[in-house]
Write a protein that holds these residues in place. Structure first.
Motif, PDB file in Angstrom:
ATOM      1  N   ARG A  75       0.827  -1.209   0.000  1.00  0.00           N
ATOM      2  CA  ARG A  75       0.000   0.000   0.000  1.00  0.00           C
ATOM      3  C   ARG A  75       0.867   1.269   0.000  1.00  0.00           C
ATOM      4  NH1 ARG A  75      -4.706   0.229   4.356  1.00  0.00           N
ATOM      5  NH2 ARG A  75      -5.627  -1.475   3.188  1.00  0.00           N
ATOM      6  N   ALA A  76       2.100   1.162   0.462  1.00  0.00           N
ATOM      7  CA  ALA A  76       3.010   2.313   0.502  1.00  0.00           C
ATOM      8  C   ALA A  76       3.461   2.737  -0.888  1.00  0.00           C
ATOM      9  CB  ALA A  76       4.226   2.009   1.359  1.00  0.00           C
ATOM     10  N   THR A  77       3.275   1.880  -1.890  1.00  0.00           N
ATOM     11  CA  THR A  77       3.679   2.208  -3.254  1.00  0.00           C
ATOM     12  C   THR A  77       2.530   2.798  -4.066  1.00  0.00           C
ATOM     13  OG1 THR A  77       3.179  -0.019  -4.053  1.00  0.00           O
ATOM     14  CG2 THR A  77       5.422   0.391  -3.245  1.00  0.00           C
ATOM     15  N   ALA A  78       1.374   2.947  -3.456  1.00  0.00           N
ATOM     16  CA  ALA A  78       0.232   3.547  -4.147  1.00  0.00           C
ATOM     17  C   ALA A  78       0.558   5.000  -4.486  1.00  0.00           C
ATOM     18  CB  ALA A  78      -1.009   3.474  -3.266  1.00  0.00           C
ATOM     19  N   PRO A  79      -0.049   5.521  -5.533  1.00  0.00           N
ATOM     20  CA  PRO A  79       0.188   6.925  -5.880  1.00  0.00           C
ATOM     21  C   PRO A  79      -0.127   7.847  -4.692  1.00  0.00           C
ATOM     22  CG  PRO A  79      -1.068   5.842  -7.598  1.00  0.00           C
ATOM     23  CD  PRO A  79      -0.973   4.878  -6.450  1.00  0.00           C
ATOM     24  N   ARG A  80       0.733   8.807  -4.491  1.00  0.00           N
ATOM     25  CA  ARG A  80       0.584   9.824  -3.450  1.00  0.00           C
ATOM     26  C   ARG A  80       0.671   9.241  -2.041  1.00  0.00           C
ATOM     27  NH1 ARG A  80      -0.790  14.619  -5.524  1.00  0.00           N
ATOM     28  NH2 ARG A  80      -1.693  15.364  -3.609  1.00  0.00           N
ATOM     29  N   VAL A 133      11.064   5.998   4.495  1.00  0.00           N
ATOM     30  CA  VAL A 133      11.683   4.699   4.276  1.00  0.00           C
ATOM     31  C   VAL A 133      11.342   4.244   2.867  1.00  0.00           C
ATOM     32  CG1 VAL A 133      11.729   2.289   5.023  1.00  0.00           C
ATOM     33  CG2 VAL A 133      11.511   4.108   6.712  1.00  0.00           C
ATOM     34  N   ASP A 134      12.355   3.815   2.132  1.00  0.00           N
ATOM     35  CA  ASP A 134      12.150   3.299   0.779  1.00  0.00           C
ATOM     36  C   ASP A 134      11.724   1.832   0.881  1.00  0.00           C
ATOM     37  OD1 ASP A 134      12.148   2.704  -1.897  1.00  0.00           O
ATOM     38  OD2 ASP A 134      14.318   2.871  -2.151  1.00  0.00           O
ATOM     39  N   PRO A 135      10.507   1.481   0.447  1.00  0.00           N
ATOM     40  CA  PRO A 135      10.040   0.104   0.566  1.00  0.00           C
ATOM     41  C   PRO A 135      10.562  -0.831  -0.531  1.00  0.00           C
ATOM     42  CG  PRO A 135       8.315   1.427  -0.405  1.00  0.00           C
ATOM     43  CD  PRO A 135       9.453   2.365  -0.065  1.00  0.00           C
ATOM     44  N   LYS A 136      11.277  -0.313  -1.524  1.00  0.00           N
ATOM     45  CA  LYS A 136      11.688  -1.135  -2.666  1.00  0.00           C
ATOM     46  C   LYS A 136      12.520  -2.360  -2.294  1.00  0.00           C
ATOM     47  CE  LYS A 136      11.335   2.695  -5.846  1.00  0.00           C
ATOM     48  NZ  LYS A 136      12.085   3.737  -6.546  1.00  0.00           N
ATOM     49  N   PRO A 137      13.513  -2.252  -1.378  1.00  0.00           N
ATOM     50  CA  PRO A 137      14.266  -3.467  -1.032  1.00  0.00           C
ATOM     51  C   PRO A 137      13.379  -4.565  -0.431  1.00  0.00           C
ATOM     52  CG  PRO A 137      15.452  -1.526  -0.292  1.00  0.00           C
ATOM     53  CD  PRO A 137      14.099  -1.073  -0.748  1.00  0.00           C
ATOM     54  N   LEU A 192       8.050  -9.094   0.082  1.00  0.00           N
ATOM     55  CA  LEU A 192       7.355  -8.792   1.334  1.00  0.00           C
ATOM     56  C   LEU A 192       6.194  -7.811   1.158  1.00  0.00           C
ATOM     57  CD1 LEU A 192      10.483  -8.440   3.647  1.00  0.00           C
ATOM     58  CD2 LEU A 192       8.979 -10.425   3.378  1.00  0.00           C
ATOM     59  N   GLY A 193       5.708  -7.633  -0.053  1.00  0.00           N
ATOM     60  CA  GLY A 193       4.649  -6.671  -0.319  1.00  0.00           C
ATOM     61  C   GLY A 193       3.361  -6.930   0.439  1.00  0.00           C
ATOM     62  N   LEU A 221       6.232   2.023  11.874  1.00  0.00           N
ATOM     63  CA  LEU A 221       6.031   2.329  10.458  1.00  0.00           C
ATOM     64  C   LEU A 221       4.620   2.830  10.223  1.00  0.00           C
ATOM     65  CD1 LEU A 221       7.815  -0.670   8.719  1.00  0.00           C
ATOM     66  CD2 LEU A 221       8.412   1.741   8.509  1.00  0.00           C
ATOM     67  N   GLU A 222       4.508   3.835   9.361  1.00  0.00           N
ATOM     68  CA  GLU A 222       3.215   4.411   9.005  1.00  0.00           C
ATOM     69  C   GLU A 222       3.182   4.660   7.509  1.00  0.00           C
ATOM     70  OE1 GLU A 222       3.213   8.088  11.100  1.00  0.00           O
ATOM     71  OE2 GLU A 222       2.915   7.158  13.056  1.00  0.00           O
ATOM     72  N   ILE A 223       2.032   4.436   6.908  1.00  0.00           N
ATOM     73  CA  ILE A 223       1.825   4.808   5.511  1.00  0.00           C
ATOM     74  C   ILE A 223       1.094   6.138   5.536  1.00  0.00           C
ATOM     75  CG2 ILE A 223       0.709   4.207   3.344  1.00  0.00           C
ATOM     76  CD1 ILE A 223       1.090   1.256   4.152  1.00  0.00           C
ATOM     77  N   ARG A 224       1.700   7.129   4.906  1.00  0.00           N
ATOM     78  CA  ARG A 224       1.140   8.481   4.911  1.00  0.00           C
ATOM     79  C   ARG A 224       0.904   8.968   3.494  1.00  0.00           C
ATOM     80  NH1 ARG A 224       5.259  11.546   9.042  1.00  0.00           N
ATOM     81  NH2 ARG A 224       4.883  10.232  10.874  1.00  0.00           N
TER      82      ARG A 224
END
Length: 95
Positions: free
Chosen positions: A22-27, A42-46, A52-53, A75-78
């Motif tokens: 969900r952290a890779t969603a637009p905006r 935090v960069d979630p790409k690694p 681990l998506g 961790l928080e998704i903002r």
């Protein structure tokens, strides 16, 4: 029940527990906050490259290290509007 509908039902049942993808969603962005008050993007790409998506972000908090010595950060998704305006940094992905 079709397979896709089953996964949608699971996502609805666990809607209160955000997943890493969900952290890779637009905006959207992933942020770590330590108890010392430090915040960092935090960069979630690694983690996504490790497959681990679908992990809950709570399960990944022990993989962070803070400059203050803490071995865990929340961790928080903002959204973009929720990003802090001041200085940030000092929290890193450990593994």
């Amino acid at each position: 029940m079709a397979d896709g509908m089953f996964h949608q039902a699971l996502e609805t049942a666990f809607a209160g527990e955000p997943r890493l993808a969900r952290a890779t969603a637009p905006r959207s962005s992933l942020w770590a906050r330590c108890n010392c008050g430090r915040e960092a993007a935090v960069d979630p790409k690694p983690w996504l490259a490790q497959g681990l998506g679908r992990q809950h972000v709570d399960d990944l908090e022990e993989r962070l290290r803070c400059l203050c010595g803490a071995r865990r950060a929340r961790l928080e998704i903002r959204g973009l509007a929720e990003a802090p305006g001041g200085l940030t940094g000092g929290i890193w992905v450990f593994r």
